[in-house]
Every structure is written in C-alpha cells, then in structure tokens.
Design an enzyme around this catalytic site. Structure first.
Site, PDB file in Angstrom:
ATOM      1  CG  ASP A 268      -2.234  -0.813   0.866  1.00  0.00           C
ATOM      2  OD1 ASP A 268      -2.221  -1.576  -0.127  1.00  0.00           O
ATOM      3  OD2 ASP A 268      -3.219  -0.704   1.610  1.00  0.00           O
ATOM      4  CG  HIS A 301      -4.773   0.603  -1.933  1.00  0.00           C
ATOM      5  ND1 HIS A 301      -5.610   1.604  -2.373  1.00  0.00           N
ATOM      6  CD2 HIS A 301      -5.338   0.126  -0.796  1.00  0.00           C
ATOM      7  CE1 HIS A 301      -6.624   1.749  -1.538  1.00  0.00           C
ATOM      8  NE2 HIS A 301      -6.489   0.862  -0.569  1.00  0.00           N
ATOM      9  CG  HIS A 349      -0.852  -5.299   2.471  1.00  0.00           C
ATOM     10  ND1 HIS A 349      -0.374  -4.083   2.900  1.00  0.00           N
ATOM     11  CD2 HIS A 349      -2.168  -5.102   2.184  1.00  0.00           C
ATOM     12  CE1 HIS A 349      -1.341  -3.194   2.859  1.00  0.00           C
ATOM     13  NE2 HIS A 349      -2.446  -3.779   2.437  1.00  0.00           N
TER      14      HIS A 349
END
Length: 735
Positions: A268, A301, A349
C-alpha cells in the site's frame, strides 16, 4: 493525504516535530505542580517581596503563617487549574476517540463499496474491444540505453517515442533526469533529495526506474527470505499511501539501506495521498539500487482496478501520462507477496488464509500475475464444475486475495470480511497456522490503527505497549496462549485521521529498550511518530461528509426501515429505535446516539424521539444549498456526495487515453463494452451518437468532466432536489 513538498523537508525539523507530537508517560519532575510556585498577586506592595517556598523536607505548616496561607491558596489554585485541564483533556480525548472510531469504520465500509465498483470497472475494461494491453509490458521489457538488451524496436516502439540523448543536469530539480547511468545507491539518494525538495522526476527517469525494477521483480519468488546476522537490523514499514513526509522521516531516522540496515516495505505505497508517485519511485529506486537489502511486498492497493478509483491513476496522469500508469500497474503485478525474516517472522500485507492448513512452501505455487481482487462468483462457488487443474488455479487466486485483503478478528474461526475480499480469521486460526509453519510472529499492515501499531489478539485494556522516554513502544514477551500477530501502519494522519504512524525494527541482540522474543531469539522495538500537526476539526468534517454520503446511499432503505416501525404514521420514532436502525442499515457500528446532534437538525429532535422524515430531508436540503453556488464550482462537485466517486470512476472508464475528455470513439467503445456485459434480457444502450451530442455542450465532439458532471446534476435535479437519485429513471415520474 500528503505533505506539501514545495519547500525542502529538513530531516532535523521533521524529527523534532515528530518528537514533539509524541505523548510520553514519564513526565519531567520539574513540571510537577508541587515543585512550582505561581505568583498571581499583582499588588505593587508585593512586587519586590521575597516569597518563602517549600523545601523538599518541609510542609506548609513549617512556613510562617502569612506565607503558609499564601502557599495554601496558590496550591489550591493550582489544583483547580489541574482539575480543569484534566477534565478538558479527558473530554478532548473522548471526542477524538469517538471521531477516530467513526473514521475507521467508515474507511472500512468505503473500501468495501469501492472494491465492488473497482472490480465492476475492471470487468468492463477487460471487455473493451480494440484496446492494446501490451504496450506497457513491451515498453518495460526494453531499455534503449542497455547495449545487451536485444529488442526489436521496429516492431514495438513504432508508436512510443522515448528520448535517449538527454544530458543529466544535476541541479534541475524541476525536471530531473538521471541520464544513461544505472540506478545506483548514489542515484537513489539523488532521487530522494529531488522528491524532498518538491522537485519532479523526468519521464525518462520514471521509465528507467520502472524498467530496472520490472526486470528484477520478474525473477523473484512469491515468498522472499532474509536472515538477520550480528551487527544487522531490519526495519519493517507498513502502509504509506503516498505520504512522502513519513517515508522521508523513516529513512532519515533509520538510515539509508545497506547490508547492515535492511528494509521490508509491506505494501500500500500508493492511493489516497498526494505524493504516491514520489513514494513508489523512491521505493523502486531503492529496490533497484539495493536488491539484497530492500524488500517490497505487494499490498491490495498495488492493483490496477483499485488504483483507478482511489486516486493513483489520476495522480500519474496529471504528472505524466496514461502509459506511465499502465507501466506502474504492470510492475505491481510482479511484486512478491511475503517476506520471512530469519525463518520465524512472517511479513504479509493483509493476513492469513482461508485454508488454515496451507504450508508456506505451497505459496510459491501462486501465479501472482493472474489475479483479480474480487471474482464475479465468490470462492469456492466459482470452482463448481471446474476441472481439478482449474480448481487448483482458483484456490491459488484465493490464497493471494487472502494475502492482500484478509484481517484478524477476535471471533474464533473464519468469517466473512467486512472489506468485501479476503476473510476474517480468529486467534485460533492464527495459532494453528503459525504452529504448523513454525512461525513465531506475524507482521501485517492493511489496517489503520490509532497508535500505528497494535497486537490484534490482545485486549485494549491489557496495556501491552510500554511508552518510554525515547519515544519508543516495545513489544511484550509473547503469551503462550495468544498468537503474536501485530498490525503495523506507517502513514500518520492518514486521510486527516489524527493517527500515529509507526515502524518496527528487529535486531539480533538487545538494543535500547527492546524486548526479547523468546521463540525467535530476536529483539524488536516499535517507534511511532507524526510528521504533521493533527486537526480534530478536519476529521470531524471528513466524518460528517462521509456519513452524509453513506446516509444518501442508504436513504431508501433507511426510510423503509423507519416507516416499518412507525405503525401510526406519525413521522416520529424513538431515539433508541433510530440508533438501532442507523447501525443495522448502514452497517457502521458506532454510538449513533452520541452524534445525533451533529448529523440531525435540532428541529427534528425532541428529548425522546426523532422526526425521521425531516432528518432524511435535511440531507437533500443541505446539498441543494451547495448546488446553488454554480455548476462548475468545487462546491458542486463536492456536493455530489453519494455519486461523486462513481461519476469520476465512470468518466475515467470511458476516457481510456487519460487526456481529460471522452472522444466519440471512446464513448462508442465504452457503450459497446457496457452492452456486452449486460444480460440478454436487459435494455441495451442505443442512439449512442445522440447521447454524446446531448452531453457535448460546447460542440467539441467530445465530453469533458464538467459536461459529464453537469448532465448528472441536471438529471438529478429534475425532481426538485439533488439527492443522488435520477428520478427520470424511476417509473411514474412525469416531467
């Protein structure tokens, strides 16, 4: 959220600012009220009169009567001031915590909604006919400055012109080109300095960074390993989300990467912040310069579909072009998923897996470039009728979704994740999987937590974080019954959210306040910081805006739920019923009664009830007022609460070349893709040219963003109010 880099970011100034915003539990004794005597007497006769003060061995009774009386009054005054200060601080803290809870819940809800939108548009993009999806891959695969790179430019670079003979001007921070030199540590330092000073990297430099990192990442496994030796340290960094100031602060404090100073960045890197381009370019430059000492995990993301709706696409197009965006997202596909430190610390993540028995060795079988965040049919239902080979492929895809999207839950077992992807896993699942794979600690990110760090399975009241004088937080010795799984988030004041950022450093030996983790024999310490001043008003305004958006999206459902319990059709329901319905329909678990005075007009409230019709109508009224300020103003765009994000994403879907307008050809291709995605019994889009002509107010044979938004505003306002619903599309509406 980002920082203003128009002026240089001085590392010392950043460090001092961060330190000043930390809250320490050990206060200096010189600030204790018992050691300070305040003279508030302004009588001229007392100006030069010496005051007898208390010595450590004295009490007030030891002083002369007049001085004792004076000191007693002063002491009582100090106590009153202290009580008032503590009361104000407690109120402020409670308010901040309430706003933070609202922000965190709304952020999770928003991500779930935007994921659905992102995947819908990704499906459409995959079906758009005539789009060449290979340009970015071809361009990344070839370096014209590399004499050893065999590549047929006559086939692949006919339509892409890249300058090759550019002189490297070191002082030109506004258009910084590294020239033909490779990305070395020295060049990476220059790139960092350019970004620190608010400069801009030349497009050739962007391509150089992307090409170098792309070629390296393609050769890497899904699971990376590193071992900490004596004299080394490893710093783990969580979500950055385009916050350049936080990245610079971490690098300044923890040092430039080297064989003794290694880094794991945990995904991200982009979206939401204003400097995502600079952040990802610095990280990819560091990866290229120090591939043995810098590790980059993929985050949720780092995905084309998500980037399109959360801001990275717009930022790249504004600063460079659409080709650059496609090259970035192609590089993202090749980022590894996991880093394991000294065979015992698992860094990922999102979180763990729907299959609690999956072994780490199996994770390298994932084809990480063959990924979609949310399939049209959820797993495992999407495996029904598939061959064993295709079933295994879907299983691997779900493992990757788990890596990027899953979250820990204090509830036992596996459950549906509120984010809309991955899954929620309880402490029993974590403990089982960690024991199976000999993992003693899991470090994950993905979730904004107030202190920048927390232990997911410890209660908040356990006081497991110890604040020390060096502004550090240290981890506890692990419990035998509770798995050591932590969340690390490094973007401070995320989306103006008033949170700390944090990073974690691991050592093979004891170091300044660190705590030994007995299972691994390693030591670690967490440092938190803020690189900008927090503004509680900003988060209050953001929460109010987000709640308004949510209420608009749920307006029909809310109205139906209110009316269902209003048996006598009075228009009033109890405050308790109102709060229960708000939570049930919006799926936001906050103390609705505590904010009712903020989001509902006072005229709609009595001491015990809520006029729910007036409450819902007040949302539309507020937006109508904003729309009176002009169709092309910022207020107009901001007022499209419920549909603004969708409208911008739809516009970007049609605007395939990213030039800020939808051409007739782009509009045709988009409409054809929409028609192809519809079921046979759905109404198809017809009269495509006529629709474009109706929206093309200036006769340019294209549609810009203002025309696009204005059409929606006009249609929305046809029923007399702007409420995010186009009434012309509803049965029974008459003009």
């Amino acid at each position: 959220m980002g920082c203003n880099t128009s002026a240089p970011l001085n590392p010392q100034e950043t460090s001092i600012k961060s330190t000043n915003t930390n809250e320490l539990t050990n206060k200096s004794i010189s600030n204790h009220p018992n050691n300070t005597i305040i003279n508030n007497n302004n009588n001229d006769n007392n100006i030069n009169k010496p005051i007898n003060t208390l010595k450590p061995s004295q009490s007030i009774d030891d002083l002369p009567k007049s001085d004792a009386e004076l000191n007693t009054k002063q002491f009582e005054a100090i106590l009153r001031i202290q009580r008032q200060a503590r009361r104000k601080k407690a109120i402020k803290k409670a308010s901040a915590e309430q706003q933070w809870k609202i922000f965190a819940d709304l952020d999770t809800k928003d991500e779930a909604d935007m994921l659905h939108l992102a995947m819908f548009f990704q499906t459409l993009l995959d079906r758009v006919p005539g789009l060449d999806k290979y340009e970015s891959t071809r361009e990344l695969s070839y370096d014209p400055n590399d004499d050893n790179d065999n590549y047929d430019t006559t086939i692949y670079l006919d339509n892409i012109q890249i300058e090759e003979d550019v002189t490297h001007v070191k002082g030109d921070y506004n258009n910084f080109d590294i020239g033909k030199v490779p990305v070395t540590p020295a060049v990476a330092l220059e790139i960092i300095e350019v970004c620190r000073r608010g400069g801009k990297l030349h497009f050739n430099t962007i391509i150089k960074i992307l090409r170098g990192s792309y070629k390296y990442l393609k050769t890497q496994a899904n699971v990376k390993h590193l071992t900490i030796e004596q004299g080394q340290k490893v710093t783990v960094v969580g979500d950055l989300h385009g916050n350049l100031a936080d990245l610079l602060y971490i690098l300044d404090e923890s040092g430039f990467p080297s064989s003794l100073n290694r880094y794991v960045f945990n995904g991200d890197y982009v979206d939401r912040g204003e400097h995502s381009v600079e952040v990802i370019c610095i990280l990819l430059a560091l990866l290229t310069a120090e591939p043995e000492n810098v590790f980059l995990n993929r985050g949720n993301h780092e995905d084309e579909a998500v980037c399109r709706v959360y801001g990275f696409q717009n930022e790249v197009i504004e600063k460079y072009n659409m080709l650059a965006f496609e090259m970035f997202t192609e590089v993202f596909k090749h980022l590894p998923l996991i880093t394991i430190i000294s065979n015992t610390i698992f860094v990922v993540h999102g979180g763990l897996f729907h299959d609690k028995d999956v072994e780490i060795s199996k994770l390298n079988q994932i084809v990480r470039t063959d990924y979609i965040a949310k399939p049209e049919i959820e797993y495992p239902d999407n495996t029904i009728g598939l061959t064993s080979y295709d079933t295994l492929k879907e299983y691997h895809k779900q493992l990757q979704r788990d890596c990027l999207w899953s979250d820990p839950s204090k509830s036992l077992g596996i459950s549906i994740n509120d984010r809309g992807a991955g899954m929620a896993f309880g402490p029993d699942i974590a403990k089982h999987w960690m024991n199976l794979n000999n993992i003693s600690m899991v470090i994950r990110s993905h979730e904004c937590v107030y202190h920048g760090f927390n232990l997911a399975y410890y209660d908040d009241s356990d006081n497991f974080i110890q604040f020390t004088n060096d502004s550090s937080d240290v981890l506890p010795i692990e419990s035998l019954d509770i798995p050591l799984l932590c969340t690390l988030f490094s973007a401070s004041n995320y989306c103006h959210g008033d949170n700390y950022g944090a990073y974690l450093t691991i050592y093979p030996h004891a170091f300044g306040g660190s705590i030994k983790h007995s299972s691994s024999g390693l030591y670690y310490i967490v440092r938190r910081y803020k690189t900008s001043e927090s503004d509680i008003k900003a988060i209050e305004e953001k929460n109010k805006s987000s709640l308004t958006q949510l209420i608009l999206r749920k307006k029909v459902s809310l109205s139906a739920a209110f009316e269902a319990i209003d048996e006598n059709n009075t228009g009033f329901i109890s405050r308790t019923d109102w709060a229960e319905i708000m939570q049930r329909v919006t799926q936001i678990r906050i103390r609705w009664l505590s904010i009712i005075d903020i989001i509902a007009p006072s005229s709609s409230l009595t001491s015990k009830s809520v006029n729910y019709r007036e409450f819902l109508q007040s949302i539309s009224i507020a937006i109508n007022i904003d729309f009176g300020k002009g169709s092309n103003s910022n207020e107009t765009i901001a007022a499209m609460y419920a549909q603004r994000g969708k409208l911008e994403a739809i516009f970007n879907f049609f605007d395939t070349n990213g030039d800020g307008s939808i051409s007739r050809e782009e509009f045709h291709k988009g409409c054809e893709a929409l028609n192809a995605s519809m079921a046979s019994d759905e109404n198809k889009l017809t009269d495509i040219d006529k629709m474009l002509d109706l929206m093309d107010f200036d006769g340019s044979d294209s549609i810009d963003i203002n025309e696009f938004l204005e059409v929606f505003r006009i249609l929305d306002a046809k029923d007399g109010k702007v409420d995010g619903v186009i009434s012309l599309a509803k049965p029974g509406f008459k003009q």
